[in-house]
Enzyme design. Structure first.
Site, PDB file in Angstrom:
ATOM      1  N   ASP A   1      48.876  68.783  54.967  1.00 22.97           N
ATOM      2  CA  ASP A   1      49.277  68.968  53.580  1.00 22.97           C
ATOM      3  C   ASP A   1      50.808  68.862  53.580  1.00 22.97           C
ATOM      4  OD1 ASP A   1      49.173  69.903  50.844  1.00 22.97           O
ATOM      5  OD2 ASP A   1      49.898  71.818  51.613  1.00 22.97           O
TER       6      ASP A   1
ATOM      7  N   ASP B   1      53.500  69.930  50.538  1.00 27.03           N
ATOM      8  CA  ASP B   1      54.219  71.046  49.919  1.00 27.03           C
ATOM      9  C   ASP B   1      53.720  72.374  50.469  1.00 27.03           C
ATOM     10  OD1 ASP B   1      55.679  69.399  48.031  1.00 27.03           O
ATOM     11  OD2 ASP B   1      53.776  69.117  47.010  1.00 27.03           O
TER      12      ASP B   1
ATOM     13  N   GLY C   1      48.685  72.908  45.585  1.00 24.74           N
ATOM     14  CA  GLY C   1      47.614  72.012  46.002  1.00 24.74           C
ATOM     15  C   GLY C   1      46.846  71.367  44.854  1.00 24.74           C
ATOM     16  N   VAL C   2      47.138  71.765  43.628  1.00 18.27           N
ATOM     17  CA  VAL C   2      46.422  71.150  42.504  1.00 18.27           C
ATOM     18  C   VAL C   2      47.323  70.099  41.831  1.00 18.27           C
ATOM     19  CG1 VAL C   2      44.919  73.137  42.125  1.00 18.27           C
ATOM     20  CG2 VAL C   2      47.055  72.974  40.855  1.00 18.27           C
TER      21      VAL C   2
ATOM     22  N   ARG D   1      49.381  67.500  39.263  1.00 20.59           N
ATOM     23  CA  ARG D   1      50.477  67.761  38.309  1.00 20.59           C
ATOM     24  C   ARG D   1      49.928  68.193  36.950  1.00 20.59           C
ATOM     25  NH1 ARG D   1      54.228  62.725  37.930  1.00 20.59           N
ATOM     26  NH2 ARG D   1      54.048  62.992  40.194  1.00 20.59           N
TER      27      ARG D   1
ATOM     28  N   SER E   1      50.409  65.361  46.164  1.00 19.98           N
ATOM     29  CA  SER E   1      51.661  64.943  45.516  1.00 19.98           C
ATOM     30  C   SER E   1      51.890  63.441  45.534  1.00 19.98           C
ATOM     31  CB  SER E   1      52.847  65.632  46.178  1.00 19.98           C
ATOM     32  OG  SER E   1      54.046  65.150  45.603  1.00 19.98           O
ATOM     33  N   LYS E   2      52.253  62.923  44.367  1.00 17.24           N
ATOM     34  CA  LYS E   2      52.601  61.500  44.262  1.00 17.24           C
ATOM     35  C   LYS E   2      54.005  61.255  44.812  1.00 17.24           C
ATOM     36  CE  LYS E   2      49.439  60.638  40.500  1.00 17.24           C
ATOM     37  NZ  LYS E   2      49.189  60.815  39.080  1.00 17.24           N
ATOM     38  N   ASN E   3      54.712  62.319  45.104  1.00 16.67           N
ATOM     39  CA  ASN E   3      56.063  62.190  45.667  1.00 16.67           C
ATOM     40  C   ASN E   3      56.068  62.267  47.193  1.00 16.67           C
ATOM     41  OD1 ASN E   3      57.716  62.135  43.154  1.00 16.67           O
ATOM     42  ND2 ASN E   3      56.714  64.104  42.823  1.00 16.67           N
TER      43      ASN E   3
ATOM     44  N   ASP F   1      48.385  75.183  53.154  1.00 17.53           N
ATOM     45  CA  ASP F   1      48.904  76.494  52.741  1.00 17.53           C
ATOM     46  C   ASP F   1      48.173  77.015  51.507  1.00 17.53           C
ATOM     47  OD1 ASP F   1      50.054  74.492  51.034  1.00 17.53           O
ATOM     48  OD2 ASP F   1      51.381  76.049  50.257  1.00 17.53           O
TER      49      ASP F   1
HETATM   50  P1  B16 Z   1      53.357  65.891  42.251  1.00 20.97           P
HETATM   51  P2  B16 Z   1      50.361  69.470  48.282  1.00 20.97           P
HETATM   52  C1  B16 Z   1      50.779  69.522  45.656  1.00 20.97           C
HETATM   53  O1  B16 Z   1      51.160  69.138  46.945  1.00 20.97           O
HETATM   54  C2  B16 Z   1      51.560  70.757  45.218  1.00 20.97           C
HETATM   55  O2  B16 Z   1      51.186  71.873  46.008  1.00 20.97           O
HETATM   56  C3  B16 Z   1      51.255  71.047  43.780  1.00 20.97           C
HETATM   57  O3  B16 Z   1      52.003  72.169  43.350  1.00 20.97           O
HETATM   58  C4  B16 Z   1      51.591  69.825  42.925  1.00 20.97           C
HETATM   59  O4  B16 Z   1      51.251  70.049  41.581  1.00 20.97           O
HETATM   60  C5  B16 Z   1      50.821  68.612  43.464  1.00 20.97           C
HETATM   61  O5  B16 Z   1      51.125  68.412  44.844  1.00 20.97           O
HETATM   62  C6  B16 Z   1      51.169  67.336  42.720  1.00 20.97           C
HETATM   63  O6  B16 Z   1      52.496  66.999  43.035  1.00 20.97           O
HETATM   64  O7  B16 Z   1      53.629  66.438  40.893  1.00 20.97           O
HETATM   65  O8  B16 Z   1      54.589  65.774  43.121  1.00 20.97           O
HETATM   66  O9  B16 Z   1      52.544  64.623  42.247  1.00 20.97           O
HETATM   67  O10 B16 Z   1      50.476  70.950  48.468  1.00 20.97           O
HETATM   68  O11 B16 Z   1      48.936  68.969  48.098  1.00 20.97           O
HETATM   69  O12 B16 Z   1      51.132  68.693  49.313  1.00 20.97           O
HETATM   70 MG    MG Z   2      50.445  72.673  49.864  1.00 19.49          MG
END
Ligand code: B16
Ligand code: MG
Length: 216
Positions: free
Chosen positions: A8, A10, A45-46, A48, A117-119, A171
């Site tokens: 994972d 974030d 983990g959820v 955007r 995350s798309k980032n 996490d």
């Molecule tokens: P983004 P992970 C998740 O990342 C984040 O925990 C979560 O808070 C966020 O909303 C989601 O990515 C989408 O991220 O807005 O950057 O596309 O924990 O799965 O790595």
């Molecule tokens: Mg995470």
């Protein structure tokens, strides 16, 4: 025998969950509300858009906005989040992360990213660890987000491994649930009580002992 570790992002590789939440807090402030810090854990983990729904619900504003307004708020939040993480350097890696990646590579274990995350690719570049990754799951191509198993199965299938040959590291409760429903060994990072569904939990990345899940 374990052949692949799926990370994972974030909250595991880096503490970017702080920047995600800061951006959500600023959005709530722009709507005239203060976001309770306890909401943060539910946004982990959820997706955007799901996170936006959780934030609006927490400040008592859910159901008040049109689809277009929701998309605009999510886009603004992401722009602010990207501004915050654009300052990231390899110093923002969780302590012990690069040692772990080097150890896994040295043992011939494949490494993948299983993030919502798309980032993800942008952040891996900022952190200087892109070269360790054999595969990055594209969250836009995942049909069912965490806690469904799809994010982790996309990585194992792309690399040609069975679920039982993979370890997932997470996490978030939704993430641990996704790993377990994929049929993989789940490593939790954080609080043992919160992540009780994981096979093993370490307080921090630097506490991970690969002998607990890799064969010698
Ligand atoms: P983004 P992970 C998740 O990342 C984040 O925990 C979560 O808070 C966020 O909303 C989601 O990515 C989408 O991220 O807005 O950057 O596309 O924990 O799965 O790595
Ligand atoms: Mg995470």
């Amino acid at each position: 025998m374990i052949k692949c570790v799926i990370f994972d992002l974030d909250g595991v590789i880096t503490s970017s969950s702080d920047q995600h939440f800061q951006a959500w807090c600023e959005l709530a402030e722009s709507l005239g509300h203060t976001l309770d810090p306890e909401v943060e854990v539910y946004t982990r983990g959820v997706s955007r858009m799901k996170s936006l729904e959780i934030v609006l619900d927490a400040i008592g504003m859910s159901g008040r906005f049109s689809e277009d307004e929701m998309v605009k708020m999510a886009t603004d939040k992401n722009a602010r989040y990207k501004e915050l993480i654009s300052q990231f350097t390899p110093d923002n890696l969780e302590p012990g992360m690069e040692t772990l990646l080097t150890e896994l590579k040295g043992k011939g274990i494949k490494i993948a990213l299983g993030s919502a995350s798309k980032n993800g690719p942008f952040l891996l570049e900022r952190l200087g660890i892109m070269q360790y990754f054999d595969f990055i799951t594209d969250p836009a191509a995942v049909k069912h987000p965490k806690p469904a198993p799809d994010t982790f199965l996309a990585a194992s299938e792309a690399l040609g491994f069975l679920p039982e040959e993979c370890v997932g590291i997470e996490d978030a409760v939704a993430g641990v649930r996704a790993i377990k429903s994929a049929g993989m060994f789940a490593v939790g990072i954080g609080d043992r009580d919160v992540l009780a569904e994981a096979d093993i939990v370490y307080p921090k990345v630097s506490d991970i002992d690969t002998r607990d899940f890799l064969a010698d």
